[in-house]
Scaffold this motif. Structure first.
Motif: not given
Lengths: 347, 289
Positions: A61, A102, A118-119, A121-123, A125-126, A129-130, A252, A255
């Motif tokens: 994702f 990863l 989900v992982i 996608l989270t990467v 999103l992080i 924000s970074l 998001l 993606s």
């Protein structure tokens, strides 16, 4: 001759794409050509996702994470080196290496596919924000400021070996189209090789493939990294087309768009997602210019409707419709022949 | 000593915050194995409910604690009946459909309220002083709410007949259906309850973060990583993962600033999943809820 899903079919499509490239300047306005360069970058992102998801069954994702890393790596490297040729390769490598690291954790940890989705996608999103927080002058790599929310400028492509000879937008378009065609033919070739076939069999049944003696973790890791490299290449063309790269490449929405293109185009094909990118991009940008419908609203509806009603995507649905028609015709012919024979026998 | 207390309180708040935003997702995921990508938007809708209600003169506490969960729970009910119930057992399609839903919600809210922040509500309850450091009283209140919420979920699961039926469905839905339980109804109730908890969380966080149509993005990454690291047990999973990840985040944020706090959180989660692919509760506390 059965064209769909064979390497010959890929070559035919590539030929059509070359004709499109040559005709494009006389069909489209100059502004559209410049926009097309961005869309080509995005369609390479869709292609990379079609490869990893459609052929490897790896639901990634956060493919836009690699796309964004490619874009940032290219911009930073090109600003520091002063030329684009090496920077393109650095971008591809950066995306592929990040994916390999990863991927080591997720594939060797035997994380199941939904967790993987989900992982990744989270990467992404992080990273979003970074990168948004890197706005101070202390956040710089060499000569390139990362620029936080506003992002950093991306230098245009130049003639290999001569950093001062920038390409004009029209030339950039030709180069981008060439890269898209090469990437398409490469992925089309890759899925017909032994490596590609093993990846498809992992998608179909991972346990059985493993029992046949293949190290599925390694194959998945390889496919994941290759596709990330391709996504990174797409990021390069995108940021060259936009002339800047902002943290929004990790958002998001980005993606989601990649997923939507692949779903709509059809995840078992390579050309479907590319075409869907072009069509949906111009659809949403024309929606964006008028204020009645919000683009997110339309994309959300498209995604929900396709998942519920056309889960295979447009291109495979059309293909199977043709296939059905052909078999029906063939059966009808066979029936007629049988009848004729029977008629002769009795008569 | 004061510094230590104030830091400990900060970290505790970080943990409570993580548990608050993940609990609704954990309920839905733990009970139904459905990953709801529109979770962030449920939080966002909770926040908007509070803002709209207080703008119309409703008491802030009433809006946060009662109205927000009620409204979002109702939305969850509608979503489950119209969309999710057709997709049980198709995990990937559920992911995609709820993602579409998330975009749809963002689109609708942007069309109605515009893309910028609506009226900001200032957090009530003033400040609390610890030696020479001050801390927000509202943050203390949130820690308290999270503890109460966790206890409530525990009591519901353990001591009510609904909890019993729900746990049975979670363990073996076919067997529960054979015993005459309408699993479809249980799923419906669970999903709306999960949505209601998310709405409550969104409402409670609205005074701190403000509300934006795409504020869900801020929550969603952390919520997912917490739930997945926690594993399938709702309470033990959420709590243990929140403590671990919130602790790492708090300590790293204190040492290096907020930028790397989240990165450290993610790294911990990925390494954790390499060691325990089914989450913390896949390895420890297996008998827990």
């Amino acid at each position: 001759m059965r064209l769909y899903g064979t390497f010959n079919g890929t070559l035919v499509v590539a030929g059509l794409a070359i004709i499109f490239t040559l005709l494009a300047p006389s069909i489209f306005q100059f502004f559209t050509i410049i926009t097309l360069t961005q869309v080509i970058g995005l369609s390479i992102l869709a292609l990379s996702l079609a490869l990893v998801w459609g052929f490897g069954g790896i639901l990634c994702f956060g493919q836009s994470a690699f796309f964004g890393i490619g874009a940032y790596a290219y911009s930073v490297a090109a600003l520091n080196i002063g030329g684009s040729t090496g920077a393109v390769f650095i971008a591809i490598l950066a995306a592929a290496i990040f994916a390999a690291i990863l991927g080591y954790f997720v594939f060797y940890g035997k994380v199941s596919d939904v967790y993987l989705a989900v992982i990744t996608l989270t990467v992404s999103l992080i990273l979003y924000s970074l990168m948004r927080r890197t706005s101070g002058p202390e956040y710089k790599i060499g000569k390139a400021l990362l620029g936080g929310f506003n992002g950093t400028g991306s230098p245009p492509l130049n003639v290999p070996g001569d950093g001062s000879a920038m390409l004009f937008p029209m030339q950039t378009f030709y180069v981008s189209m060439a890269i898209l065609i090469i990437a398409y033919v490469f992925t089309g070739w890759l899925v017909t090789t032994k490596f590609g076939r093993v990846c498809v069999s992992i998608r179909e049944n991972e346990v059985r493939t493993e029992l046949l003696g293949y190290d599925t973790r390694l194959y998945k890791l390889g496919l994941f990294s290759i596709s990330a490299g391709i996504a990174g290449l797409g990021g390069v063309l995108f940021c060259v087309g936009v002339t800047r790269v902002t943290p929004d490449v990790f958002s998001l929405g980005q993606s989601a768009l990649a997923i939507i293109w692949v779903i709509v185009g059809g995840r078992m094909t390579l050309i479907g997602p590319i075409l869907a990118t072009f069509v949906l991009y111009f659809l949403t940008s024309s929606l964006g210019s008028q204020q009645i419908f919000n683009a997110n609203l339309v994309l959300g509806i498209i995604l929900v409707v396709f998942v519920l009603i056309v889960p295979n995507g447009v291109v495979p649905t059309i293909m199977s419709w043709f296939e059905r028609r052909r078999t029906k015709r063939y059966e009808r012919q066979k029936e007629r022949r049988m009848k004729l024979r029977k008629h002769r026998a009795t008569g | 000593m004061d510094l230590f207390f104030s830091l400990a309180l900060q970290i505790l708040y970080g943990i409570a915050n993580l548990a608050l935003i993940s609990l609704g997702l954990a309920i839905v995921f733990g009970m139904m194995r459905v990953i709801n990508l529109a979770h962030g938007e449920f939080l966002m809708l909770g926040g908007y409910t509070v803002v709209v209600a207080t703008n119309n003169g409703v008491n802030l506490w009433f809006a946060m604690l009662i109205l927000a969960p009620l409204v979002v729970g109702l939305i969850g009910l509608i979503v489950e009946r119209c969309l999710i119930q057709w997709l049980y057992g198709r995990m990937i399609d559920t992911l995609l459909a709820t993602w579409g839903l998330s975009l749809l919600f963002i689109g609708i809210i942007t069309s109605i309220f515009g893309a910028s922040t609506s009226t900001v509500i200032s957090p009530p309850l003033g400040t609390v002083t610890i030696g020479e450091y001050t801390s927000s009283g509202y943050e203390l209140f949130l820690i308290f709410v999270v503890i109460v919420l966790l206890i409530l979920v525990y009591l519901t699961l353990k001591f009510t007949s609904l909890g019993l039926v729900a746990r049975a469905t979670m363990q073996n839905s076919d067997m529960s259906a054979c015993l005459g339980i309408s699993t479809s109804k249980i799923y419906m109730v669970t999903f709306s309850l999960g949505a209601a908890v998310s709405g409550l969380a969104g409402g409670l966080l609205a005074p701190i973060t403000g509300v934006l149509p795409n504020i869900g993005v801020i929550y969603i990454a952390k919520a997912f990583i917490t739930v997945i690291s926690g594993g399938s047990a709702i309470l033990a999973g959420t709590t243990s993962a929140s403590v671990l990840l919130g602790g790492v985040n708090g300590i790293m944020s204190y040492i290096t600033g907020p930028t790397f706090g989240e990165v450290a959180l993610l790294f911990t989660a990925i390494i954790l999943l390499r060691l325990m692919p089914t989450g913390i509760t896949g390895r420890f506390f297996r008998k827990s809820q």
